[in-house]
Design an enzyme around this catalytic site. Structure first.
Site, mmCIF file in Angstrom:
data_model
loop_
_atom_site.group_PDB
_atom_site.id
_atom_site.type_symbol
_atom_site.label_atom_id
_atom_site.label_comp_id
_atom_site.label_asym_id
_atom_site.label_seq_id
_atom_site.Cartn_x
_atom_site.Cartn_y
_atom_site.Cartn_z
ATOM 1 N N HIS A 31 36.886 9.933 -4.598
ATOM 2 C CA HIS A 31 38.076 10.221 -3.801
ATOM 3 C C HIS A 31 37.842 9.881 -2.340
ATOM 4 C CE1 HIS A 31 40.240 13.186 -6.743
ATOM 5 N NE2 HIS A 31 40.293 11.931 -7.131
ATOM 6 N N ASP B 59 41.795 18.067 -2.950
ATOM 7 C CA ASP B 59 40.882 18.400 -4.053
ATOM 8 C C ASP B 59 40.347 19.831 -4.042
ATOM 9 O OD1 ASP B 59 41.156 15.803 -4.867
ATOM 10 O OD2 ASP B 59 39.225 15.140 -4.093
ATOM 11 N N SER C 25 43.103 8.243 -10.462
ATOM 12 C CA SER C 25 43.416 9.026 -9.256
ATOM 13 C C SER C 25 43.248 8.237 -7.962
ATOM 14 C CB SER C 25 42.555 10.286 -9.210
ATOM 15 O OG SER C 25 41.199 9.950 -9.026
#
Length: 193
Positions: free
Chosen positions: A95, A137, A55
């Site tokens: 992230h 997210d 990701s």
């Protein structure tokens, strides 16, 4: 198959075997102390993590080893790469911060004369997104609208590419993990030094 090793163990005697077991336990305890010491220095529960998914490509690839810190006074900014864990989720997620919002809350604090005062405390809310993901997210937050500072494990400070594949291989193939640990334990027991 292990007949030579068993003969060696019998020849070494009980005291030597006990010494080897204590040495092995000492190595394990030292490793745990180093891990906890790193956690205290970096102010994070996990100072080193492995990237488990794609990701964050092309910034980080699966198997990269990340080094984290989490200074309590440092603010997170848009573009920072963070690692977070949401309640109920056991795997940390790596992230990038997409948005930040500062919220001022009142926290009680007693003064020198015994009165209780409300001091402003800044709390930071974060929204994150994987570089390789199409959307943010919010779906990963399990009912939360924003990440709070308490969900953050740390900020990425450095990385080593592909070193974490050893961890991924041991999680994907548990037999490999047990074989490796068993081999190391056996080596520690039969080593003569």
């Amino acid at each position: 198959m292990f007949s030579d090793e068993i003969k060696t163990l019998r020849r070494l005697g009980f005291r030597h075997l006990l010494l080897q077991v204590l040495n092995f336990a000492s190595v394990i305890a030292s490793g745990l102390m180093i891990w906890k010491g790193l956690g205290l220095i970096t102010n994070t529960e996990s100072p080193i993590v492995v990237v488990l998914s794609g990701s964050m490509e092309p910034a980080f690839y699966r198997g990269d080893l990340l080094f984290l810190t989490n200074p309590p006074t440092e603010r997170y900014h848009t573009g920072d790469i963070t690692v977070y864990k949401v309640p109920g989720g056991d795997i940390p997620i790596v992230h990038r911060v997409l948005e930040t919002h500062d919220v001022i809350a009142k926290k009680s604090k007693s003064s020198s004369n015994g009165d209780i005062e409300l001091a402003p405390v800044q709390n930071q809310l974060l929204l994150t997104k994987g570089d390789n993901n199409a959307v943010d997210d919010i779906e990963l937050y399990q009912g939360l609208d924003w990440l709070e500072r308490r969900h953050i494990v740390g900020k990425v400070r450095g990385f080593l590419p592909y070193i974490g594949y050893v961890t991924i291989a041991m999680n994907d193939f548990p037999q490999l993990k047990y074989a490796l640990l068993g081999g190391l334990g056996l080596l520690a027991l039969i080593q003569r030094e």
